[in-house]
Design an enzyme around this catalytic site. Structure first.
Site, PDB file in Angstrom:
ATOM      1  N   LYS A  22       0.838  -1.217   0.000  1.00  0.00           N
ATOM      2  CA  LYS A  22       0.000   0.000   0.000  1.00  0.00           C
ATOM      3  C   LYS A  22       0.865   1.257   0.000  1.00  0.00           C
ATOM      4  CE  LYS A  22      -2.174   2.778   3.511  1.00  0.00           C
ATOM      5  NZ  LYS A  22      -1.245   3.217   4.533  1.00  0.00           N
ATOM      6  N   ASN A  23       1.869   1.292   0.889  1.00  0.00           N
ATOM      7  CA  ASN A  23       2.616   2.542   1.023  1.00  0.00           C
ATOM      8  C   ASN A  23       3.555   2.816  -0.156  1.00  0.00           C
ATOM      9  OD1 ASN A  23       1.228   3.249   3.277  1.00  0.00           O
ATOM     10  ND2 ASN A  23       2.786   2.539   4.730  1.00  0.00           N
ATOM     11  N   CYS A 116      -5.207   8.564   8.365  1.00  0.00           N
ATOM     12  CA  CYS A 116      -5.321   8.043   9.734  1.00  0.00           C
ATOM     13  C   CYS A 116      -4.804   9.081  10.719  1.00  0.00           C
ATOM     14  CB  CYS A 116      -4.523   6.745   9.872  1.00  0.00           C
ATOM     15  SG  CYS A 116      -5.401   5.322   9.222  1.00  0.00           S
ATOM     16  N   ARG A 121       0.248  14.986  12.321  1.00  0.00           N
ATOM     17  CA  ARG A 121       1.347  14.517  11.452  1.00  0.00           C
ATOM     18  C   ARG A 121       1.752  15.659  10.527  1.00  0.00           C
ATOM     19  NH1 ARG A 121      -1.245   9.177   9.165  1.00  0.00           N
ATOM     20  NH2 ARG A 121       0.782   8.802   8.222  1.00  0.00           N
ATOM     21  N   ASP A 304       4.235   0.702  11.999  1.00  0.00           N
ATOM     22  CA  ASP A 304       2.936   0.232  11.496  1.00  0.00           C
ATOM     23  C   ASP A 304       2.599  -1.162  12.009  1.00  0.00           C
ATOM     24  OD1 ASP A 304       2.818   2.604  10.160  1.00  0.00           O
ATOM     25  OD2 ASP A 304       3.381   1.779   8.216  1.00  0.00           O
ATOM     26  N   ARG A 396      -8.397   0.142   4.213  1.00  0.00           N
ATOM     27  CA  ARG A 396      -7.394   1.004   3.584  1.00  0.00           C
ATOM     28  C   ARG A 396      -6.063   0.303   3.408  1.00  0.00           C
ATOM     29  NH1 ARG A 396      -6.944   6.522   6.390  1.00  0.00           N
ATOM     30  NH2 ARG A 396      -5.600   6.677   4.594  1.00  0.00           N
TER      31      ARG A 396
HETATM   32  C1  EPZ Z   1       4.596   6.802   6.177  1.00  0.00           C
HETATM   33  O1  EPZ Z   1       3.926   7.960   6.655  1.00  0.00           O
HETATM   34  C2  EPZ Z   1       3.558   5.739   6.086  1.00  0.00           C
HETATM   35  N1  EPZ Z   1       2.513   6.195   5.169  1.00  0.00           N
HETATM   36  C3  EPZ Z   1       2.972   5.460   7.462  1.00  0.00           C
HETATM   37  O2  EPZ Z   1       2.116   4.337   7.331  1.00  0.00           O
HETATM   38  C4  EPZ Z   1       4.095   5.101   8.428  1.00  0.00           C
HETATM   39  O3  EPZ Z   1       3.560   4.984   9.728  1.00  0.00           O
HETATM   40  C5  EPZ Z   1       5.185   6.176   8.421  1.00  0.00           C
HETATM   41  O4  EPZ Z   1       5.634   6.406   7.062  1.00  0.00           O
HETATM   42  C6  EPZ Z   1       6.396   5.801   9.264  1.00  0.00           C
HETATM   43  O5  EPZ Z   1       6.946   4.603   8.792  1.00  0.00           O
HETATM   44  C7  EPZ Z   1       2.716   6.138   3.879  1.00  0.00           C
HETATM   45  O6  EPZ Z   1       3.747   5.698   3.395  1.00  0.00           O
HETATM   46  C8  EPZ Z   1       1.613   6.608   3.000  1.00  0.00           C
HETATM   47  P1  EPZ Z   1       6.877  10.022   8.118  1.00  0.00           P
HETATM   48  P2  EPZ Z   1       4.624   9.375   6.566  1.00  0.00           P
HETATM   49  O7  EPZ Z   1       6.897  11.304   7.376  1.00  0.00           O
HETATM   50  O8  EPZ Z   1       5.518   9.405   5.393  1.00  0.00           O
HETATM   51  C9  EPZ Z   1       7.346  13.221  11.628  1.00  0.00           C
HETATM   52  C10 EPZ Z   1       0.202   3.060   7.773  1.00  0.00           C
HETATM   53  O9  EPZ Z   1      -0.341   2.635   8.814  1.00  0.00           O
HETATM   54  N2  EPZ Z   1       7.322  14.222  10.544  1.00  0.00           N
HETATM   55  O10 EPZ Z   1       7.967   9.033   7.878  1.00  0.00           O
HETATM   56  O11 EPZ Z   1       3.570  10.399   6.650  1.00  0.00           O
HETATM   57  C11 EPZ Z   1       6.018  12.505  11.801  1.00  0.00           C
HETATM   58  O12 EPZ Z   1       5.110  13.247  12.590  1.00  0.00           O
HETATM   59  C12 EPZ Z   1       0.736   4.471   7.687  1.00  0.00           C
HETATM   60  O13 EPZ Z   1       0.323   2.402   6.726  1.00  0.00           O
HETATM   61  C13 EPZ Z   1       7.556  15.547  10.815  1.00  0.00           C
HETATM   62  O14 EPZ Z   1       7.744  15.946  11.959  1.00  0.00           O
HETATM   63  O15 EPZ Z   1       5.470   9.336   7.899  1.00  0.00           O
HETATM   64  C14 EPZ Z   1       6.450  11.207  12.416  1.00  0.00           C
HETATM   65  O16 EPZ Z   1       6.613  11.349  13.788  1.00  0.00           O
HETATM   66  C15 EPZ Z   1       0.301   5.357   8.768  1.00  0.00           C
HETATM   67  N3  EPZ Z   1       7.547  16.431   9.759  1.00  0.00           N
HETATM   68  C16 EPZ Z   1       7.803  10.936  11.755  1.00  0.00           C
HETATM   69  O17 EPZ Z   1       8.252  12.198  11.282  1.00  0.00           O
HETATM   70  C17 EPZ Z   1       7.340  16.061   8.474  1.00  0.00           C
HETATM   71  O18 EPZ Z   1       7.359  16.907   7.577  1.00  0.00           O
HETATM   72  C18 EPZ Z   1       7.802   9.955  10.595  1.00  0.00           C
HETATM   73  O19 EPZ Z   1       6.787  10.342   9.672  1.00  0.00           O
HETATM   74  C19 EPZ Z   1       7.110  14.699   8.205  1.00  0.00           C
HETATM   75  C20 EPZ Z   1       7.111  13.797   9.262  1.00  0.00           C
END
Ligand code: EPZ
Length: 427
Positions: A22-23, A116, A121, A304, A396
């Site tokens: 999915k991701n 979600c 985020r 995840d 999803r």
């Molecule tokens: C991806 O989300 C995945 N989603 C998420 O999967 C997954 O939990 C996450 O990566 C971490 O592995 C998709 O790929 C569509 P991040 P993403 O940016 O890219 C902080 C699922 O259940 N952050 O790596 O949005 C953030 O708050 C989903 O399948 C900032 O502070 O996650 C978090 O604490 C949910 N500023 C950390 O970084 C930013 O600009 C990692 O988030 C971006 C992120």
């Protein structure tokens, strides 16, 4: 709305096929917009997020055919239209339209992403990247407008290791002028998958999967054919479910290397894990030991999978501590598991789980992986039927979940959720 009904207590046995990730899919489908001719994606999962993305791309003028697990995307007639509301709000990963449309058209206006909402985020690192590439980013009546006369390569250090920001910057930078270097980049397998697609489209990318990615921008990208990697989170969830039910399951179409952290933690608990070329066999044992788990960025244990892992840890003897270093409060499954009799509490970023027997209850999935946790928990219950509402969240991320679980011998079905309809309680 529907709910999932699970009469648990049966060990899962047999073979389950894992679909495409999915991701990856939610990044690869919008990435196709960067090309100027047809992109074919194989091994595409059947998920509601992918269906929403299809509609968004069609609204932008792309022509799409989707049969089975193959999607053909002809983006040649696509345009960058403002998308302040509507479908983009339905999925978090709509933020990939920013990088893709900025790269192809130099302009995008889009409402803030949905998805979600287990905690705030932010997307500040995505914005930092676009600005470094020379784009102007403004907030216009709640939508983000990003535009640039010309994107120019830049050196970008991510303050937070972010999957989304790394991919979004790769998308825009692949059509920028000159060299972009992303430092402190995320290393998840989905990053490599996106880089592989972009390279097949003619992009010049080096270092994907390491913390430094170099992208030499090109003027045009062309169509190609690409097969999506298997979904490591789905695979991990079935590994957990097989162990939790003391079953014996072969999880097929996986890359065992992607599952190393999960395999190590299961073995530490006492589960037997046999790695084959493209599959993993899980053989459950009568008793498991309590362990500590730390959810980290890849190659650490995936955040995840921490929610379904919490459910498995309720089946271990003793006290386990699970700490999430990626998200500070991703614990919406905890009160629902407590409703099922779990002896569990949260302290800051940690869940403290004492082994206990779970009971049938009416519970609600508040997000995708919280839903997966409830499914695993319900499969262990021997005293009745667990009703899980909020199935739309589970849909999803889990392709064919009910059929897959049934093929493994579980007693699972879907029913119309009349209570949800009366309350209109969709989060
Ligand atoms: C991806 O989300 C995945 N989603 C998420 O999967 C997954 O939990 C996450 O990566 C971490 O592995 C998709 O790929 C569509 P991040 P993403 O940016 O890219 C902080 C699922 O259940 N952050 O790596 O949005 C953030 O708050 C989903 O399948 C900032 O502070 O996650 C978090 O604490 C949910 N500023 C950390 O970084 C930013 O600009 C990692 O988030 C971006 C992120």
């Amino acid at each position: 709305m529907e709910k999932l009904m699970i009469r648990g207590g049966r060990p899962l046995r047999g073979t389950v096929q894992i679909s495409g990730a999915k991701n990856s899919a939610v990044a690869l489908v919008p990435a196709a917009i960067l090309a100027e001719s047809e992109v074919t994606l194989d091994n595409l999962p059947h998920l509601s997020d992918v269906a929403v993305y299809r509609e968004i791309l069609e609204d932008l003028g792309a022509e799409i055919e989707w049969h089975g697990d193959v999607m053909k995307i002809d983006p040649s007639a696509a345009v960058s239209r403002p998308m302040p509301n509507g479908k983009v709000k339905l999925l978090r990963a709509s933020y990939y339209l920013m990088g893709a449309l900025l790269g192809r058209f130099g302009e995008v206006t889009i409402g803030l992403p949905g998805g979600c909402n287990f905690e705030p985020r932010p997307i500040d690192q995505h914005i930092k990247g676009f600005e470094a590439l020379g784009a102007t980013v403004t907030n216009e009546h709640g939508s983000i407008r990003i535009h640039a006369k010309e994107l120019r390569g830049a050196k970008i250090y991510l303050d937070v290791v972010s999957v989304g920001a790394t991919i979004n910057i790769m998308l825009a930078a692949s059509r920028a002028k000159g060299l972009t270097i992303i430092e402190n980049a995320a290393k998840e397998p989905e990053i490599i998958d996106v880089a592989t697609l972009l390279s097949a489209m003619g992009a010049k990318i080096k270092g994907a999967g390491t913390e430094t990615i170099r992208i030499e921008g090109v003027e045009r990208l062309h169509g190609c054919r690409h097969s999506i990697i298997p979904d490591r989170i789905q695979a991990g969830t079935y590994m957990i479910a097989a162990a939790a039910t003391h079953g014996d399951v072969v999880i097929d179409n996986v890359i065992p290397k992607h599952m190393e952290a999960m395999t190590a933690k299961l073995e530490e608990m006492g589960v037997e894990v046999i790695e084959l070329d493209e599959s993993i066999r899980i053989i459950g044992r009568p008793d498991y030991s309590a362990i500590d788990v730390k959810a980290l960025v890849y190659p650490g244990f995936a955040t995840d999978l921490q929610s379904p892992m919490t459910s498995l840890l309720t089946q271990a003897k003793g006290v386990s501590i699970l700490t999430d270093y990626v998200y500070s409060n991703r614990f919406k499954h905890v009160p629902e598991l407590a409703r099922m009799g779990a002896n569990i509490r949260t302290e800051g970023r940690s869940a403290i789980i004492e082994g206990s027997t779970l009971h049938a209850a009416k519970v609600r999935a508040a997000d995708l992986r919280a839903g997966a946790a409830l499914v695993v928990a319900a499969l262990t219950v021997t005293d009745g039927i667990t009703e899980i509402s909020g199935v739309e969240y589970i849909d999803r991320g889990y392709d064919n979940l009910v059929d897959n679980l049934r093929m493994l011998g579980a007693d699972v079905w879907r029913e119309v959720d009349t209570e949800e309809e009366e309350w209109g309680a969709v989060e």
